[in-house]
Each structure stands twice: as C-alpha cells, then as structure tokens.
Scaffold this motif. Structure first.
Motif, PDB file in Angstrom:
ATOM      1  N   THR A 152       2.968  -2.417   3.755  1.00  0.00           N
ATOM      2  CA  THR A 152       2.845  -0.885   3.589  1.00  0.00           C
ATOM      3  C   THR A 152       4.213  -0.022   3.341  1.00  0.00           C
ATOM      4  OG1 THR A 152       3.282   0.102   5.822  1.00  0.00           O
ATOM      5  CG2 THR A 152       0.814  -0.948   5.289  1.00  0.00           C
ATOM      6  N   VAL A 190      -4.263   6.458  -1.540  1.00  0.00           N
ATOM      7  CA  VAL A 190      -3.510   4.840  -1.013  1.00  0.00           C
ATOM      8  C   VAL A 190      -3.871   4.061  -2.463  1.00  0.00           C
ATOM      9  CG1 VAL A 190      -3.731   2.900   0.285  1.00  0.00           C
ATOM     10  CG2 VAL A 190      -4.127   5.034   1.443  1.00  0.00           C
ATOM     11  N   GLU A 203       0.960  -1.160  -0.043  1.00  0.00           N
ATOM     12  CA  GLU A 203      -0.186  -0.027   0.086  1.00  0.00           C
ATOM     13  C   GLU A 203       1.055   1.252   0.107  1.00  0.00           C
ATOM     14  OE1 GLU A 203      -2.720  -0.341   3.186  1.00  0.00           O
ATOM     15  OE2 GLU A 203      -4.030  -1.707   2.160  1.00  0.00           O
ATOM     16  N   ARG A 246      -2.942   0.563  -4.092  1.00  0.00           N
ATOM     17  CA  ARG A 246      -2.630  -0.822  -3.820  1.00  0.00           C
ATOM     18  C   ARG A 246      -1.845  -1.773  -5.058  1.00  0.00           C
ATOM     19  NH1 ARG A 246      -5.632  -3.529   0.229  1.00  0.00           N
ATOM     20  NH2 ARG A 246      -5.902  -5.323  -1.105  1.00  0.00           N
ATOM     21  N   LYS A 294       0.904   4.975   0.085  1.00  0.00           N
ATOM     22  CA  LYS A 294       0.447   6.140   0.737  1.00  0.00           C
ATOM     23  C   LYS A 294       1.001   7.742   0.138  1.00  0.00           C
ATOM     24  CE  LYS A 294      -1.259   3.585   4.717  1.00  0.00           C
ATOM     25  NZ  LYS A 294      -1.275   3.772   6.308  1.00  0.00           N
TER      26      LYS A 294
END
Length: 736
Positions: A659, A353, A346, A355, A348
């Motif tokens: 992330t 956001v 992910e 994916r 950011k």
C-alpha cells in the motif's frame, strides 16, 4: 581498486601476517590465446559497426586501456615502469597480428611483482602506527592523476592510503590490535586475489583493452566468462542451486535457490563452507580450501542428473569442527531473482482506491539455445510478462507499471516482442548496419495483452533493450515514461563464437560481443548518448559524467534517420501537463519525498568529497556531523512510520499487496551509511544479509510516486470520456 580481472575471484584466503610474500610464477600465453587474438582482430577490423584498423594508433589506445585495467588508481606502477614498456605503445598491433603476446604478459607479470612489493610495504607500516596530528590528506580519486614518478612517491601514496584505512577503523571504535589484524588480513587477501589470477584472466583483460578501445560495449569473453554470460541470458544452469562467495580461505554458501537440489535436500544452509568436492557417488574428494570461487563453481556444476558430493564445514562449527558429506543430484536450476516479478500497490486518495500492478523486469532474458532447438517452453522475458499481465488483469488492477530501473538490456528480440504486448502491430525499432542498410523489427502479433493505463519507470541504469522498449512506448503514445533520463546506449551487439568460426567442438578461443549495428527509435532519432527523456522527470541520482554513455570517451555520436511508417495508438500530450501539475503539487507537500531529496543531497555531498583529511580531530568532527545528520533523517523517518501506522490503523493489506501507506524503512541507510571502516566481505555474513534484507524491504519512494501518477491518470480518464478516447488505445480497456 582491483583490476577488472580480479573481480571474478571475490574474497580469497588470507596470507599469514608472519609469512613473507612469495613471488608468483610467471604467466605465459598459450597457443590457443595467440590464435584467439588473431581471430578477434580479424572480426573487429572487418565486421564491427565502425571498424577501425589495428595499427599503431589503435596500439596506443590498447596500451593505455591495458594499464588502466590493471592499475586504474595508479597505485602500483610508476612512470618508470610505463616507460620501460614505452616501445610497446606502437607494437601491440603487431603482437596481436603475429600471435606474439609476450609483451602483454610481461606487463602483467611486472604488475604482480609490484603488487607484492606495494602490499608488503603496506603491511610493514602496520607495526609502526601513525601520527594523526600531522596536517595531511588522502585523495580517493586517482583516475586522472599522473603516474607516480618513482618508488618514493608511490610509497608515500600507500602510506597515506594505509593511514586512511587505519583512521576509518579507529573512528568506528576499533582498537589498535583489531585494526592491525583487520588491515593485515585485508592486504593479504588483496595480494592473494591477484596471485590467483591465471593466464586466461590476463588474456581476457588484454583483449578487453583492445575490444573496448573500438567502442565501450564491445567485449571479449574467455571460455569461462562466455559460459557465465550464457547462463545470465537464459536464467538457468545445471547445478545444485546455491549462490557461493569467498570469505577468507573458504567458499561459503550465501544463498540457497528455492526449488533447487540444495534447498530440497535440507542438508545445506546459508553460511556453510564447502571444503571439498567429489564427482559421482564414489569419486575422490578434491580439497578446495583456498581456491578461487569460480574454480569451485566449475567443479560443482555439471550435467543434469549427475551426482556431486560436497564436504561441508557447517556454518555453526569452528574451523576444527566436524565435516559433513552431502551428495546431491544436479538439476536444471532457474535463477528466479533475475526473472520478471509482479506486485500490486494500492493508492488511496480520499475515498478512492486505485490498484496499480507493477512488473519488475531486471533484464531482457532469453534462452537462445532452447529457442534454436525448437523448445516451445524456452525461457523468455516476454512470455513471463504476458503471464503476469494475465494474473494482474484477474486481480482487476487499474493500471500497470513496467519497472525497468537498472535493467541494462539483454535480448533485442525480447524488447521487440515485449513492446508487442502493449501495442497492436507495427515497427518497434530500426537498425542500421555498417553498410548503411536499415531494417525494422516489427511486432507482427495482433492485439494487446494490456490496453489500459501504462507507465514505464526508468533511471540512468536503464539501457539498451530497456531504452528500445521505453522509446517505442513513448513514440506510440502508448504509455507514460517516468523517472531519470536513461543510459544512452544506442548500439546493438552480437555474439561471435570464435570456436564455431574454427569448427572447434571444445571451447578454447572464447567469444566476442561485438557492436554490429546502431538502433533508432521509430521516430528516427537515436537513443545513443541522449537516451530516453521521461515525460515526467524525477531527481537525478547519478551524474552523467560518472555513469552513462556520455561518460565514455569513445562513445559513438548521436545521429538521426528517417522515421518509420507507424501510427500513434494514442496521444498523451493533453494528459502529461495535468499529471505533472498533480505530481509537483503532491511532492511539494509530501514529507517523505522531502526526506528522500535531503538524503539524496547528502549522498551527493559524500560522493563529491574525494579528498579527506588525515587529522583525527578533523575527521572526528566530520563524522559527528554525519552521525547527527543521519540521526535527524532517522527521526524524520520514524515520525513518518508512526504517522503512516496511525493513518492506516491496524488493518493489513492482503498478501502480495503493497500500500501507499506502507511504512518507510531503511531509506537513509540506502543512500548514506555511517562508515564502519570495513570493506565488502569483512562484515559478518549475517550482517550483510540483514542489510540487504532491510534495503529490499525499504519503502520505494520513487515507485510509490510513479503509482500515484498512474492512479492520477486513471482518475482523469474516468472523469473525462473525451480525454480517455485520446490517451488510451482505440479498443476496450479494463477501466471501461
């Protein structure tokens, strides 16, 4: 460095320091090996892509390659030894044609004798100790050094080598008694590894000296190596599902494969030592203490649904501990660590956001035998990736990265079929045979398994089939190629089974993996030597002169043919400059990227230092500088972890999702480590496994940046429909 033939043995048992080394028995070639040499010569001189006569000129190449394979660091033979076999420089061709392998085996037998002498001398030095105030040095890199002229010179080389080994352990805090014990055991293990080599090992090394003298990627596999190559390609075997290694005199369980008989039994554990193997429910137990690991593996493997019994010395038991008997039924075991895997990152950026799905593909595998048999479920990289793409689409990813770093290739057919998952139809690669005939390998299946934003992540270790895939994706304009310039292997190898040539049912002659074609991109250029140049280039982690096709003296030259008839599916040319601009701006202000670059520079400095001082004060000062540098790296890493944790808060990503804010860990250790003076296998298994786990868990800075780049593409095409129409295939995509 051990000769290549010794690498299969891993660690073997230590010889007692008090025991005088004995001369190993003289090894002799078998009639089957003489026949295999002749058959190999027939194949290589007739069917190789660039056939070369097996004559006096080739004999000289084989002569050099064979001595280099045995003693590449020039630590055992002297120039007098080389001269002793001087007449063979132009006679090895006759030896192969006539099936007379006496000279290659005589060379190896002398090598074993020299190993006994040199290691006996090295072990004798341990009782005396060393004066670390004498101003002298040791040179690690002896690949291009001259052969020592006599025993006095080679003994001096070994004196410096042992002195350096001692000094490394001393600097790591070991006392003299522990140093003597560690080094005596190390040299005894080395000696024993060499003494356990057999005639098949010797023959394979000699034939590989011939095979690789034709080109870098032609190899000879003896029957045992041929079986292991087949297992690697089909990612399965029939056995118990355990990864084994040598530690001292024992074969130890290093890993339990999930889902295999060993795991399901619950009776075997990492660290357990196998001391005996029995066949069936009542066959006698064969004591395997001190055996080569591949010989133990051969006893444990066997036909599916048959029983094997293991006598185990548990991991937590001492050498006199109680043995445990475990019976297991062999099953087909999948080697899943080499299979394709998926994850999601992910990214950011502000309030958005993205994916990004990642497919990690370590090799282009295919179970050739199962496919020939018509098994509809044969193991296939393409089939696995197609399934993973479906799962990523269900997870609603915005883009996909195919990670081919350190993927050295595999099945050419899989490279073609895998490309077909990302294009509609068309040629993928061109192949030219020795007679000049050019054929195309096409994707004939209509439609795409994934039509959204795509990137291929590569490095110097991406070779062969990886380069075919990356080049096709680039030539079609289908996706971005990101990373380092690739290996540069532009040749195709096919397996020639020598036993099948002779109608043998029992394998005894082995196989040739022989270069038969050169492949070309659909734009007409070869990947040979030049590799694939990424659209967005990351810092180089290895010098081209050390690793890659250009590091081989006998690599084929770069060539070019006419382009294939194909039509680009998209045009990334307006997108790449925008992405590169964003990438450059981001990494310029990214402290994590800066840390990575600084660690990389430190690793390169360590790599370039091939000569070291043997003065204690000098080395201690250098070690303190390295420790201070590593401490600074760790402090910066810790600060990044804390900043990441603060930015992310206490919320955790869903299972299976990584992330961009995932804390960095272990990155400096992955590049430069503080020297503990030990070699692989000398640390505890627990320590080694913990280090491997830390490396696996370490934040992958390059993959994270690749995800950012692809997320940038998603943002750009969302914001500009005209740009999206140019850079994405002309059909509905997941981001529409």
């Amino acid at each position: 460095m051990l000769p290549r033939i010794a690498l299969v043995s891993l660690l073997v048992f230590a010889v007692s320091a008090a025991a005088a080394p004995t001369q190993p028995p003289l090894l002799k070639p078998t009639p089957a090996e003489a026949k295999a040499a002749y058959l190999s010569a027939q194949a290589l001189t007739r069917f190789h892509y660039a056939p070369q006569p097996l004559d006096d000129a080739m004999s000289q190449k084989i002569f050099k390659a064979y001595f280099d394979a045995l003693d590449g660091e020039k630590l055992f033979f002297t120039q007098a030894d080389i001269d002793r076999f001087g007449a063979a420089r132009t006679q090895l061709d006759d030896a192969i044609w006539n099936g007379d392998l006496a000279v290659p085996f005589a060379i190896f037998n002398l090598y074993e004798q020299r190993v006994v002498e040199r290691l006996g001398y090295a072990r004798g030095l341990l009782a005396k100790g060393f004066d670390f105030g004498v101003d002298e040095s040791y040179d690690y890199d002896r690949k291009n050094a001259a052969w020592p002229k006599d025993d006095a010179e080679v003994n001096d080389l070994w004196r410096r080598r042992v002195k350096n080994d001692w000094l490394r352990l001393k600097l790591a805090g070991k006392n003299d008694a522990d140093i003597r014990k560690t080094l005596d055991k190390r040299y005894a293990n080395y000696l024993d590894r060499v003494q356990q080599l057999d005639a098949e090992d010797v023959f394979q090394t000699f034939m590989n000296a011939y095979a690789t003298s034709t080109d870098p990627h032609t190899n000879y596999f003896g029957p045992r190596a041929s079986q292991n190559f087949d297992i690697a390609m089909k990612l399965s075997l029939e056995g118990i599902g355990a990864v084994l290694e040598r530690r001292d005199e024992y074969t130890q369980i290093r890993e339990i494969v999930p889902g295999g008989p060993a795991a399901k039994s619950g009776k075997l554990h990492v660290g357990d030592r196998i001391v005996g193997v029995g066949q069936g429910t009542s066959g006698p137990i064969t004591d395997v203490v001190g055996w080569r690991v591949d010989d133990v593996v051969e006893l444990i493997r066997g036909p599916k649904d048959t029983t094997v019994r293991l006598e185990i010395l548990p991991a937590d038991a001492g050498v006199d501990g109680k043995h445990v008997n475990v019976a297991l039924v062999r099953k087909k075991v999948s080697i899943e660590e080499q299979a394709a895997k998926k994850s999601i990152i992910e990214v950011k950026d502000g309030g958005a956001v993205r994916r990004i799905g990642v497919i990690d593909l370590p090799t282009f595998y295919q179970d050739f035998d199962a496919r020939r048999r018509g098994d509809p479920e044969f193991k296939s990289a393409t089939r696995d990736v197609a399934r993973l793409l479906d799962e990523l689409k269900q997870a609603k990813v915005d883009g996909v990265i195919v990670d081919l770093r350190n993927n050295g290739g595999g099945s050419l057919d899989e490279a073609t079929r895998l490309t077909g998952l990302f294009i509609d139809k068309g040629p993928v690669v061109q192949r030219r045979a020795a007679n000049g005939r050019i054929v195309e390998d096409d994707d004939t299946d209509p439609g795409m398994a994934w039509s959204g934003p795509l990137a291929v992540l590569v490095n110097r270790g991406s070779a062969s089939a990886s380069e075919i895939f990356a080049a096709a994706i680039q030539d079609y304009g289908r996706g971005l190629v990101i990373g380092e310039p690739t290996f540069g292997k532009g040749t195709v190898q096919n397996l020639a089974n020598l036993d099948e040539m002779m109608g043998n049912e029992k394998p005894e002659y082995g196989e040739l993996k022989m270069t038969t074609e050169e492949f070309f991109r659909i734009d007409g250029g070869s990947t040979q030597l030049r590799g694939v140049t990424p659209d967005i280039v990351f810092p180089k982690t290895v010098d081209a002169g050390d690793f890659g096709e250009s590091s081989y003296d006998n690599a084929l030259p770069w060539t070019q043919i006419a382009p294939a008839q194909y039509r680009k599916v998209a045009d990334l040319s307006p997108l790449v400059p925008l992405l590169k601009q964003r990438h450059d701006a981001r990494v310029a202000r990214d402290p994590e990227w800066k840390l990575y670059l600084d660690e990389l520079a430190a690793a390169q400095r360590a790599h370039d230092q091939t000569r070291v001082s043997l003065v204690y004060d000098v080395r201690e000062r250098e070690r303190k500088q390295t420790e201070a540098e590593q401490a600074a790296f760790k402090a910066r890493e810790k600060a990044l972890q804390q900043a990441s944790a603060g930015a992310a808060g206490k919320s955790a990503a869903p299972a299976g999702v990584a992330t961009a804010a995932k804390p960095a860990s272990g990155s400096s250790d992955a590049l430069v480590r503080i020297d503990d003076g030990l070699q692989p296998g000398e640390r505890s298994l627990k320590t080694e496994l913990a280090e491997e786990k830390a490396a696996e868990d370490a934040r992958d800075v390059l993959l994270q940046e690749a995800a950012h780049i692809l997320a940038d593409e998603v943002d750009l095409v969302h914001a500009d429909t005209r740009l999206a129409a140019r850079v994405l295939p002309a059909q509905k995509s997941p981001i529409d």
